[in-house]
Write a protein that holds these residues in place. Sequence first.
Motif, mmCIF file in Angstrom:
data_model
loop_
_atom_site.group_PDB
_atom_site.id
_atom_site.type_symbol
_atom_site.label_atom_id
_atom_site.label_comp_id
_atom_site.label_asym_id
_atom_site.label_seq_id
_atom_site.Cartn_x
_atom_site.Cartn_y
_atom_site.Cartn_z
ATOM 1 N N TYR A 109 48.326 65.179 -1.235
ATOM 2 C CA TYR A 109 49.293 65.112 -0.142
ATOM 3 C C TYR A 109 48.834 66.015 1.001
ATOM 4 O O TYR A 109 47.894 66.789 0.861
ATOM 5 C CB TYR A 109 50.700 65.501 -0.619
ATOM 6 C CG TYR A 109 50.821 66.926 -1.112
ATOM 7 C CD1 TYR A 109 51.241 67.944 -0.264
ATOM 8 C CD2 TYR A 109 50.515 67.260 -2.429
ATOM 9 C CE1 TYR A 109 51.341 69.246 -0.719
ATOM 10 C CE2 TYR A 109 50.627 68.556 -2.888
ATOM 11 C CZ TYR A 109 51.043 69.549 -2.019
ATOM 12 O OH TYR A 109 51.143 70.838 -2.464
ATOM 13 N N GLY B 194 51.763 68.735 -18.162
ATOM 14 C CA GLY B 194 52.367 69.316 -16.970
ATOM 15 C C GLY B 194 51.792 70.655 -16.566
ATOM 16 O O GLY B 194 52.376 71.351 -15.740
ATOM 17 N N SER C 93 55.839 67.998 -12.312
ATOM 18 C CA SER C 93 56.331 66.868 -13.111
ATOM 19 C C SER C 93 55.852 65.533 -12.545
ATOM 20 O O SER C 93 55.882 64.523 -13.232
ATOM 21 C CB SER C 93 57.857 66.887 -13.197
ATOM 22 O OG SER C 93 58.441 66.642 -11.936
ATOM 23 N N ALA C 94 55.362 65.527 -11.302
ATOM 24 C CA ALA C 94 54.847 64.303 -10.682
ATOM 25 C C ALA C 94 53.415 64.015 -11.097
ATOM 26 O O ALA C 94 52.859 62.991 -10.725
ATOM 27 C CB ALA C 94 54.949 64.404 -9.167
ATOM 28 N N GLY C 95 52.790 64.936 -11.849
ATOM 29 C CA GLY C 95 51.413 64.740 -12.288
ATOM 30 C C GLY C 95 50.420 65.050 -11.179
ATOM 31 O O GLY C 95 50.763 65.657 -10.168
ATOM 32 N N ASP D 193 55.616 70.384 -7.289
ATOM 33 C CA ASP D 193 56.330 69.743 -8.400
ATOM 34 C C ASP D 193 55.298 69.185 -9.369
ATOM 35 O O ASP D 193 54.703 68.138 -9.118
ATOM 36 C CB ASP D 193 57.233 68.642 -7.866
ATOM 37 C CG ASP D 193 58.051 67.975 -8.957
ATOM 38 O OD1 ASP D 193 57.952 68.383 -10.138
ATOM 39 O OD2 ASP D 193 58.803 67.041 -8.632
ATOM 40 N N GLN E 125 48.220 64.737 -7.975
ATOM 41 C CA GLN E 125 48.626 64.144 -6.702
ATOM 42 C C GLN E 125 47.790 64.671 -5.550
ATOM 43 O O GLN E 125 47.133 65.703 -5.662
ATOM 44 C CB GLN E 125 50.108 64.409 -6.437
ATOM 45 C CG GLN E 125 50.474 65.881 -6.527
ATOM 46 C CD GLN E 125 51.964 66.097 -6.612
ATOM 47 O OE1 GLN E 125 52.667 65.793 -5.656
ATOM 48 N NE2 GLN E 125 52.434 66.603 -7.722
#
Length: 62
Positions: free
Chosen positions: A29, A50, A23-25, A21, A27
């Motif tokens: 994880y 984006g 849109s979360a910028g 995703d 990241q």
Amino acid sequence: MLESITLTCPYCGESFVTTVDLSAGSQRYIEDCAVCCRPIEVTLRVDDDGELLGVDTATDRD
């Protein structure tokens, strides 16, 4: 904004497709390898518009 990307496992060397995703910028994880099931640290670099700038993978020992 979902996008399919190909990750290469730093443990077994196999590649697999996953969805991220954007849109979360940017990241960081953990995602388990689809082949050997070991935990991969995934870092996504996303710009302000984006767009995916890059993907890094690492083992939990790096």
